[in-house]
Design a protein around this motif. Structure first.
Motif, short mmCIF file in Angstrom:
data_model
loop_
_atom_site.label_atom_id
_atom_site.label_comp_id
_atom_site.label_asym_id
_atom_site.label_seq_id
_atom_site.Cartn_x
_atom_site.Cartn_y
_atom_site.Cartn_z
N PRO A 95 35.11 25.31 16.10
CA PRO A 95 35.66 25.85 17.36
C PRO A 95 34.68 26.73 18.12
N TYR A 96 33.83 27.47 17.42
CA TYR A 96 32.81 28.29 18.08
C TYR A 96 31.69 27.41 18.64
N LEU A 97 31.32 26.36 17.92
CA LEU A 97 30.22 25.51 18.36
C LEU A 97 30.50 24.86 19.71
N SER A 98 31.77 24.62 19.99
CA SER A 98 32.13 23.99 21.26
C SER A 98 31.70 24.82 22.45
N SER A 99 31.48 26.13 22.25
CA SER A 99 31.11 27.01 23.36
C SER A 99 29.61 27.01 23.64
N PHE A 100 28.82 26.42 22.73
CA PHE A 100 27.37 26.36 22.94
C PHE A 100 27.00 25.12 23.75
N PRO A 101 26.11 25.25 24.75
CA PRO A 101 25.70 24.07 25.52
C PRO A 101 24.92 23.06 24.69
N ARG A 102 24.15 23.57 23.70
CA ARG A 102 23.43 22.72 22.75
C ARG A 102 23.70 23.24 21.35
N VAL A 103 23.81 22.34 20.40
CA VAL A 103 24.06 22.73 19.01
C VAL A 103 22.91 22.22 18.15
N LYS A 104 22.18 23.15 17.54
CA LYS A 104 21.11 22.78 16.62
C LYS A 104 21.50 23.21 15.22
N VAL A 105 21.41 22.24 14.30
CA VAL A 105 21.82 22.46 12.91
C VAL A 105 20.61 22.26 12.01
N TRP A 106 20.40 23.21 11.11
CA TRP A 106 19.31 23.10 10.13
C TRP A 106 19.91 22.98 8.74
N ASP A 204 6.77 28.94 4.62
CA ASP A 204 6.76 28.59 6.03
C ASP A 204 7.62 29.55 6.84
N GLU A 205 7.40 29.54 8.16
CA GLU A 205 8.03 30.51 9.05
C GLU A 205 9.15 29.87 9.88
N VAL A 206 9.73 30.70 10.76
CA VAL A 206 10.73 30.22 11.72
C VAL A 206 10.11 29.12 12.59
N PHE A 207 10.84 28.03 12.80
CA PHE A 207 10.31 26.95 13.64
C PHE A 207 11.25 26.56 14.76
N ASN A 208 12.43 27.19 14.85
CA ASN A 208 13.36 26.91 15.95
C ASN A 208 14.48 27.94 15.89
N GLU A 209 15.38 27.88 16.87
CA GLU A 209 16.57 28.74 16.86
C GLU A 209 17.79 27.85 16.69
N SER A 237 16.15 32.91 12.16
CA SER A 237 16.21 31.56 12.74
C SER A 237 17.54 31.28 13.43
N LEU A 238 18.52 32.16 13.24
CA LEU A 238 19.84 31.96 13.86
C LEU A 238 19.91 32.61 15.23
N CYS A 239 20.61 31.94 16.15
CA CYS A 239 20.90 32.57 17.43
C CYS A 239 22.00 33.61 17.24
N SER A 240 22.22 34.41 18.24
CA SER A 240 23.33 35.36 18.17
C SER A 240 24.64 34.60 18.02
N PHE A 241 25.44 35.04 17.07
CA PHE A 241 26.74 34.43 16.74
C PHE A 241 26.60 33.05 16.11
N GLY A 242 25.39 32.73 15.61
CA GLY A 242 25.21 31.51 14.84
C GLY A 242 25.76 31.67 13.43
N PHE A 243 25.86 30.54 12.71
CA PHE A 243 26.53 30.53 11.41
C PHE A 243 25.57 30.19 10.27
N LEU A 244 25.70 30.92 9.19
CA LEU A 244 24.95 30.66 7.97
C LEU A 244 25.93 30.19 6.90
N CYS A 245 25.71 28.98 6.40
CA CYS A 245 26.62 28.35 5.44
C CYS A 245 25.91 28.20 4.09
N LEU A 246 26.36 28.94 3.09
CA LEU A 246 25.69 28.96 1.78
C LEU A 246 26.47 28.24 0.69
N GLY A 247 27.75 27.99 0.87
CA GLY A 247 28.52 27.31 -0.16
C GLY A 247 29.02 28.26 -1.24
#
Length: 275
Positions: A95-106, A204-209, A237-247
């Protein structure tokens, strides 16, 4: 004759870690020693090697070194592994992802790609795939070649299909692949916005947001210092209000997350960046 447990000592393991880093540039210093010792011992047993022999082959036979990396790195994965995790992502993250114009998943530590394609299916169902891009990374180039092809054993699809049904998603897994004899080929629609590449979480370092980072069953093989470093990499590497999923098996316990993340799902260890 030495038993498996005696095949390599912890002191010898430390020497091997330093040696591999010096010769090949692979840094295993932050890996759990108990897990690393078990895997090195298994390789030595598999090929009937002593430590001296192992070092000699690793320096002189690049193909063996590639096989060594395959055996050392953890490559256990399946599509929709732990269905409760994917139910939570659908209910509490999408539901939060729907508010982003682009969704990038790592998908970090993606192995042969099943997790990345699972996310692609989820995004497809939610009408987000066309404006999404998925990055799957792993330290192991050989497993990434499998991920890029998107072709899996048809026999494995039985388990994957059971996982899919347990997520409660509509339709079936067969909607997303084409059976070819004893293989299943993931549909091009799920592959076109997906990129697989080598990335070493250790060095390795950050390569995208990103709007979403998923890294499951990887951190448990790292010591607490390396876990903190990798979690800082994810935070950066996360944008503001991005999600970290660890399981379910991992958490932020080794990371000072006060004021940086809010808990989205405690049991599935899903967090949202707020700081």
């Amino acid at each position: 004759m030495s038993t498996s447990a005696e095949r390599i000592s912890y002191n010898e393991l430390e020497e091997l870690i330093i040696w591999i880093n010096h010769i090949h540039g692979f840094d295993f210093r932050g890996y759990s020693r108990a897990s690393l010792k078990r895997r090195v011992t298994r390789i030595m047993d598999m090929y009937g090697l002593q430590l001296f022999d192992l070092k000699g082959i690793l320096v002189n036979d690049h193909s063996f070194f590639e096989e060594f990396i395959v055996q050392i790195t953890v490559n256990v994965t399946e599509m929709f592994r732990d269905p409760s995790f994917f139910r939570s992502v659908k209910e509490k993250v999408v539901p939060y992802l729907s508010s982003f114009p682009r969704v990038k998943v790592w998908n970090a530590g993606c192995s042969t790609g099943e997790e990345s394609y699972s996310f692609a299916i989820l995004l497809k169902q939610e009408g987000l795939l066309d404006r999404s891009f998925l990055y799957g990374t792993d330290i192991n180039p050989r497993v990434l070649e499998v991920a890029k092809t998107g072709v899996y054993s048809l026999s494995n699809m039985k388990q994957y299909s059971e996982n899919y049904l347990l997520t409660g998603y509509p339709g079936s897994m067969s909607d997303y692949y084409t059976a070819q004899y004893d293989a299943a080929a993931i549909h091009h629609e799920l592959k076109k916005n997906t990129l697989f590449s080598v990335h070493n979480l250790v060095s390795d370092e950050v390569f995208n947001e990103f709007q979403v980072i998923s890294c499951r069953n990887v951190l448990i093989y790292f010591n607490s210092d390396l876990q903190r470093r990798v979690l800082q990499l994810f935070y950066d590497s996360l944008c503001s209000f991005g999600f970290l999923c660890l399981g379910a098996k991992e958490s932020l316990r080794s990371f000072d997350s006060a004021g940086k993340f809010r808990i989205v799902d405690k049991s599935e260890n899903i967090y949202q960046k707020i700081g």
